[in-house]
Motif scaffolding. Structure first.
Motif, mmCIF file in Angstrom:
data_model
loop_
_atom_site.group_PDB
_atom_site.id
_atom_site.type_symbol
_atom_site.label_atom_id
_atom_site.label_comp_id
_atom_site.label_asym_id
_atom_site.label_seq_id
_atom_site.Cartn_x
_atom_site.Cartn_y
_atom_site.Cartn_z
ATOM 1 N N GLN A 1 0.558 -1.270 0.290
ATOM 2 C CA GLN A 1 0.243 0.262 0.259
ATOM 3 C C GLN A 1 1.001 1.681 0.169
ATOM 4 O O GLN A 1 0.593 2.032 -0.811
ATOM 5 N N LEU A 2 2.273 1.297 0.444
ATOM 6 C CA LEU A 2 2.754 2.246 0.872
ATOM 7 C C LEU A 2 3.117 2.978 -0.401
ATOM 8 O O LEU A 2 3.290 3.965 -0.913
ATOM 9 N N CYS A 3 3.980 1.533 -1.347
ATOM 10 C CA CYS A 3 4.571 2.027 -2.183
ATOM 11 C C CYS A 3 3.323 2.535 -3.828
ATOM 12 O O CYS A 3 4.045 3.120 -4.153
ATOM 13 N N ASP A 4 2.925 1.983 -3.529
ATOM 14 C CA ASP A 4 1.498 2.193 -4.492
ATOM 15 C C ASP A 4 1.608 3.486 -4.588
ATOM 16 O O ASP A 4 0.515 3.952 -4.843
ATOM 17 N N THR A 5 0.952 3.886 -2.842
ATOM 18 C CA THR A 5 0.375 5.319 -2.612
ATOM 19 C C THR A 5 1.116 6.513 -3.492
ATOM 20 O O THR A 5 1.415 7.424 -3.718
ATOM 21 N N PHE A 6 2.884 6.062 -3.022
ATOM 22 C CA PHE A 6 3.546 7.140 -3.354
ATOM 23 C C PHE A 6 4.863 6.406 -4.363
ATOM 24 O O PHE A 6 5.757 6.979 -4.599
ATOM 25 N N HIS A 7 4.169 5.644 -5.195
ATOM 26 C CA HIS A 7 4.927 5.621 -6.513
ATOM 27 C C HIS A 7 6.397 5.310 -6.444
ATOM 28 O O HIS A 7 6.919 5.607 -7.172
ATOM 29 N N LEU A 8 6.857 4.302 -5.438
ATOM 30 C CA LEU A 8 7.991 3.684 -5.112
ATOM 31 C C LEU A 8 8.386 2.019 -5.977
ATOM 32 O O LEU A 8 6.994 1.498 -5.479
ATOM 33 N N PRO A 9 9.012 1.968 -7.018
ATOM 34 C CA PRO A 9 9.163 0.575 -7.103
ATOM 35 C C PRO A 9 9.012 -0.617 -6.195
ATOM 36 O O PRO A 9 9.992 0.109 -5.214
ATOM 37 N N LEU A 10 8.626 -1.782 -6.210
ATOM 38 C CA LEU A 10 8.630 -2.243 -4.816
ATOM 39 C C LEU A 10 9.580 -3.691 -5.825
ATOM 40 O O LEU A 10 9.147 -4.210 -7.311
ATOM 41 N N VAL A 11 10.291 -4.628 -4.559
ATOM 42 C CA VAL A 11 11.241 -5.316 -4.926
ATOM 43 C C VAL A 11 11.352 -6.516 -4.028
ATOM 44 O O VAL A 11 11.106 -5.599 -2.489
ATOM 45 N N TYR A 12 10.799 -7.508 -4.824
ATOM 46 C CA TYR A 12 10.354 -8.614 -4.086
ATOM 47 C C TYR A 12 11.789 -9.845 -3.548
ATOM 48 O O TYR A 12 11.787 -10.634 -5.053
ATOM 49 N N PHE A 13 12.611 -10.303 -2.908
ATOM 50 C CA PHE A 13 12.921 -11.543 -2.810
ATOM 51 C C PHE A 13 12.427 -12.998 -2.288
ATOM 52 O O PHE A 13 12.241 -12.851 -1.369
#
Length: 517
Positions: free
Chosen positions: A349-361
């Protein structure tokens, strides 16, 4: 004739207000190991940048036309700069009636919220208040109906970074405000958080309990997860607030702030070649992977003591801020229980709200199974994060470093047209479910009818295990690429750089996920 006399009077009254609750009250407060609200603001702000609003707000008593005393409002508000960027702040002053509502003058907190809303600036609450008090009824000559006019507070969560720092004993409305944010922190040993304090618990339930046992860090950080991070002292709490904000834009209309990187974007750490053991029964330290691929010393972990089977936080890649999450096989084998699902959902939610790319390992063995998780509602939690991921639009990158099983494993993937990319390490293995448990269910009749059921089960498992090679999946183009793990950082840098071309089109309130506490 000049107005100098009035200016002198203005300075006199402002100086009186800055005495807060007076020398005795301030000394008592500091004797408990706590800073005053003004000391906190000095630490929080870039030096010399705090511009206060409403310093004269308070209850004045007069002898004729002469001012006898001024009890200031029990909160301080205004604008500070953090790393050169303006931020709205509001801090409770516990030295004046414990920060309770009957010590307030007008609605300075509401004013601060409106300023953050209209100026599109981040908002920080420094909470050190006990909420409402029955003393208010006596001063009003009546009781009043509680009303939750929190429309702007909720709208603010969709617009600008909001942070709450729990700096003392916090109850009532301030306790709710502690959770109405994107990040919060409390101080070890001196902060407590609860809906209502021990006297109310005793009156309502007949239970004697201390404020520490009711709402200290063991309850709110480690057990409930209501508070994200724990600070060793107040200075550490304020440093964490500053650091959290450094990764985020001032508003959803701004690009996330880049810093000049001092790390090689082409760095290929040799340790990545052996960090995941060949023996699948052995675990590893997932934080070492993050250290080897992210910009050095850039990872800021969020909720490190809650839902420990998933590690989440913010970091930088080539100087650009990103959200990061990785399974932690040292806890529950890295599986997603209800708490870990909530933790991952908050980061998404945080990344989608503030348009931060999300990296998942990804090293996901699946949703945590068993009666206890079913009682907690793991099915609904799973459905929620699946839905949130499906609605998200922020650039999403996944590295399959080991396992990806079941619906939880499927969270490594996002369909649709939003920017998405994935890579697999040679250590990867996956499926709709684990072969060891799936064989018993899928081949039950064949196993039960065999002369030696155990031998038959092992035979079937061995046969199916030959199909687990990630290369077979790659041959079918069911995973796009299998990579040398040492290529992880360069590929991640490339993805994040590509994302910078996409992010401008996402600016504004474009997220389809409402950010809710």
């Amino acid at each position: 004739m000049t107005w100098q006399a009035e200016i002198d009077e203005l300075h006199l009254r402002a100086d009186m207000a800055r005495q807060m609750g007076g020398p005795e009250s301030v000394a008592f407060h500091k004797g408990r190991g706590k800073l005053t609200v003004r000391e906190r603001l000095d630490i929080l702000a870039d030096p010399g940048t705090f511009a206060e609003t409403g310093v004269l707000a308070g209850k004045a008593t007069y002898e004729g036309r002469e001012l006898e005393a001024l009890t200031p409002a029990n909160s301080v508000t205004g604008v500070v700069k953090i790393d050169g960027r303006k931020v709205i702040v509001h801090g409770g002053d516990f030295t004046i009636r414990g920060g309770s509502a009957d010590g307030s003058v007008a609605d300075k907190s509401g004013w601060a919220v409106k300023q953050a809303y209209s100026l599109k600036l981040p908002f920080i609450r420094l909470l050190d208040a006990t909420g409402g008090s029955v003393r208010t009824f006596e001063s009003m000559g009546r009781t009043y109906l509680p009303a939750n006019d929190r429309v702007l507070d909720t709208e603010l969560l969709q617009m600008v970074p909001c942070v709450s720092a729990v700096m003392g004993s916090v109850a009532g409305l301030p306790a709710v405000q502690a959770a109405m944010c994107h990040f919060n922190v409390m101080v070890k040993g001196t902060s407590q958080l609860f809906v209502a304090g021990p006297p109310v618990v005793k009156a309502g339930l007949g239970i004697e309990i201390s404020k520490e046992d009711l709402g200290n860090e063991d309850i709110q950080v480690r057990t409930s997860g209501v508070v994200a991070n724990l600070a060793v002292d107040e200075a550490d709490a304020l440093a964490q607030v500053r650091r959290f904000l450094s990764y985020l834009p001032s508003s959803v209309w701004d690009m996330p702030p880049r810093v000049e990187p001092d790390d090689d974007p082409e760095r290929r750490d040799e340790g990545l070649l052996s960090v995941v053991p060949q023996n699948r029964q052995r675990v590893y330290d997932p934080r070492k992977i993050l250290e080897m691929v992210l910009d050095r010393h850039s990872f800021f972990e969020i909720q490190p003591e809650f839902a420990r089977s998933r590690i989440t936080g913010l970091a930088r890649v080539d100087g650009y801020p990103v959200g990061v999450m990785i399974n932690n096989p040292r806890f529950l084998g890295g599986s997603m229980d209800k708490a870990a699902g909530e933790k991952a959902a908050r980061l998404l939610q945080l990344c989608d709200t503030f348009h931060l790319p999300l990296v998942y390992f990804c090293d996901e063995p699946g949703f945590m199974v068993g009666l206890e998780e079913e009682k907690k509602g793991i099915v609904r939690a799973g459905a929620r994060i699946v839905s949130l991921l499906s609605l998200s639009k922020t650039p999403y990158l996944c590295f399959l470093i080991r396992q990806a099983y079941g619906v939880a494993g499927g969270l490594h993937y996002r369909g649709g047209t939003a920017m998405y990319r994935r890579f697999a390490w040679p250590s990867g293995h996956w499926g709709s479910m684990h072969i060891e448990g799936g064989v018993t269910a899928a081949y039950r009749r064949e196993i039960d009818s065999a002369p030696d059921p155990e031998a038959k089960r092992l035979e079937i498992e061995a046969r199916l295990n030959t199909l687990q090679s990630p290369f077979r999946t790659a041959h079918a183009f069911a995973v796009e690429d299998i990579i040398d793990p040492r290529e992880t950082r360069p590929l991640m840098v490339d993805f994040v750089r590509d994302a910078q071309r996409v992010l401008p089109d996402l600016l504004g309130q474009t997220s389809r996920i409402a950010y809710l506490p």
